[in-house]
Write an enzyme that holds these catalytic residues in place. Structure first.
Site, mmCIF file in Angstrom:
data_model
loop_
_atom_site.group_PDB
_atom_site.id
_atom_site.type_symbol
_atom_site.label_atom_id
_atom_site.label_comp_id
_atom_site.label_asym_id
_atom_site.label_seq_id
_atom_site.Cartn_x
_atom_site.Cartn_y
_atom_site.Cartn_z
ATOM 1 C CG HIS A 1 2.721 8.605 2.337
ATOM 2 N ND1 HIS A 1 2.355 8.962 3.615
ATOM 3 C CD2 HIS A 1 1.595 8.122 1.750
ATOM 4 C CE1 HIS A 1 1.057 8.700 3.794
ATOM 5 N NE2 HIS A 1 0.585 8.189 2.673
ATOM 6 C CD GLU B 1 0.510 5.510 -1.052
ATOM 7 O OE1 GLU B 1 1.364 5.474 -0.144
ATOM 8 O OE2 GLU B 1 -0.710 5.578 -0.829
ATOM 9 C CG HIS C 1 -1.932 1.056 1.264
ATOM 10 N ND1 HIS C 1 -2.971 1.091 2.144
ATOM 11 C CD2 HIS C 1 -2.040 2.179 0.518
ATOM 12 C CE1 HIS C 1 -3.702 2.182 1.934
ATOM 13 N NE2 HIS C 1 -3.158 2.854 0.968
#
Ligand SMILES: *[C@@H]1O[C@H](CO)[C@@H](O)[C@H](O)[C@H]1NC(C)=O
Ligand SMILES: *[C@@H]1O[C@H](CO)[C@@H](O)[C@H](O)[C@H]1NC(C)=O
Ligand SMILES: *[C@@H]1O[C@H](CO)[C@@H](O)[C@H](O)[C@H]1NC(C)=O
Length: 243
Positions: A105, A101, A54
């Site tokens: 992040h 992502e 993920h």
């Protein structure tokens, strides 16, 4: 005396500033999800029967650099592995998920020199994912997708004992007071130099809201140690809640 102390403190502060790493995170969370459970929430259909990535999330910071745009061609050599290990389970094309992502992040992880490029970030996530090899460990200890429920403590013990650290386990709770919970996500934590660490070890840590990323609605929450765990085999998403 006082002046000396002040000077000493000033020097200590200055050197701490120079020596300490520039990033503000202290932990990386390698998050795996179980496609069948994820797709039960998101109404997708997945034929994947391995734990997929993920994300790789630093424990501090979101969207740290909005001008650092995701560029797929910088990770071209990683793409076959990305497609296999880090697929978007909702959409047939994954680059939007990777971009999400990265923006959220990766740009924060990239504050550390060891991860300061797109290639380093995605490459390290894949490297850790393969090193951890959660699928093999679960199989090795006969924790396999099944119509029968597992005691939560059994799964936790198998995994935590094998790796020697505590993971974080996320489940979907199909309804209030349901007789079972559905295993959905396993988070494995690393220090900033990529050693395994307990997921709850650091202090001063902001709670990480794991349900935020691409997930919404029912969402994952920490598995209840008292409730039996359903680790679902591949099936049509709509059947997941009605077994
Ligand atoms: C943000 O990313 C851009 C583009 O890669 C880079 O030039 C800039 O130095 C970065 N800024 C910070 C604060 O890291
Ligand atoms: C993406 O990276 C490639 C390879 O470095 C470069 O040629 C291209 O201009 C970049 N694309 C964008 C939109 O920055
Ligand atoms: C986590 O994020 C979701 C979606 O943004 C939100 O609805 C939920 O309240 C958050 N949970 C916590 C514990 O902050």
């Amino acid at each position: 005396m006082k002046l000396f102390l002040l000077l000493f403190l000033a020097a200590a502060t200055a050197s701490a500033f120079v020596l300490s790493p520039q990033h503000t995170w202290t932990k990386l969370i390698l998050t795996h999800h179980w496609p069948t459970t994820f797709c039960g929430m998101e109404k997708c259909h997945s034929k994947i029967d391995t734990w997929t990535l993920h994300g790789l999330w630093p424990n501090n910071g979101n969207e740290c650099n909005s001008t650092w745009h995701f560029n797929e061609s910088l990770i071209e050599d990683l793409l076959p592995d990305m497609e296999r290990s880090w697929p978007d389970l909702i959409s047939p094309a994954s680059p939007k998920f990777w971009m999400y992502e990265w923006n959220k992040h990766g740009t924060c992880a990239a504050q550390a020199e060891s991860l300061n490029s797109e290639h380093k970030y995605f490459g390290k996530a894949l490297e850790l994912y393969h090193k951890v090899d959660l699928d093999s460990v679960l199989k090795k200890f006969d924790v396999t997708p099944s119509k029968q429920y597992y005691p939560f403590g059994h799964i936790q013990e198998v995994i935590d004992t094998f790796y020697g650290v505590n993971m974080k386990y996320q489940c979907v709770h199909p309804s209030k007071n349901a007789a079972y919970q559905i295993l959905g996500q396993i988070e494995i934590c690393f220090t900033s130099d990529f050693s395994l660490m307990d997921c709850e070890k650091t202090f001063r840590e902001k709670p990480v809201n794991s349900s935020v990323t691409t997930v919404a609605k029912p969402g994952f929450s920490v598995c209840d140690p008292e409730v039996p765990v359903y680790y679902p085999p591949i099936m049509q998403a709509q059947h997941l809640w009605t077994i």
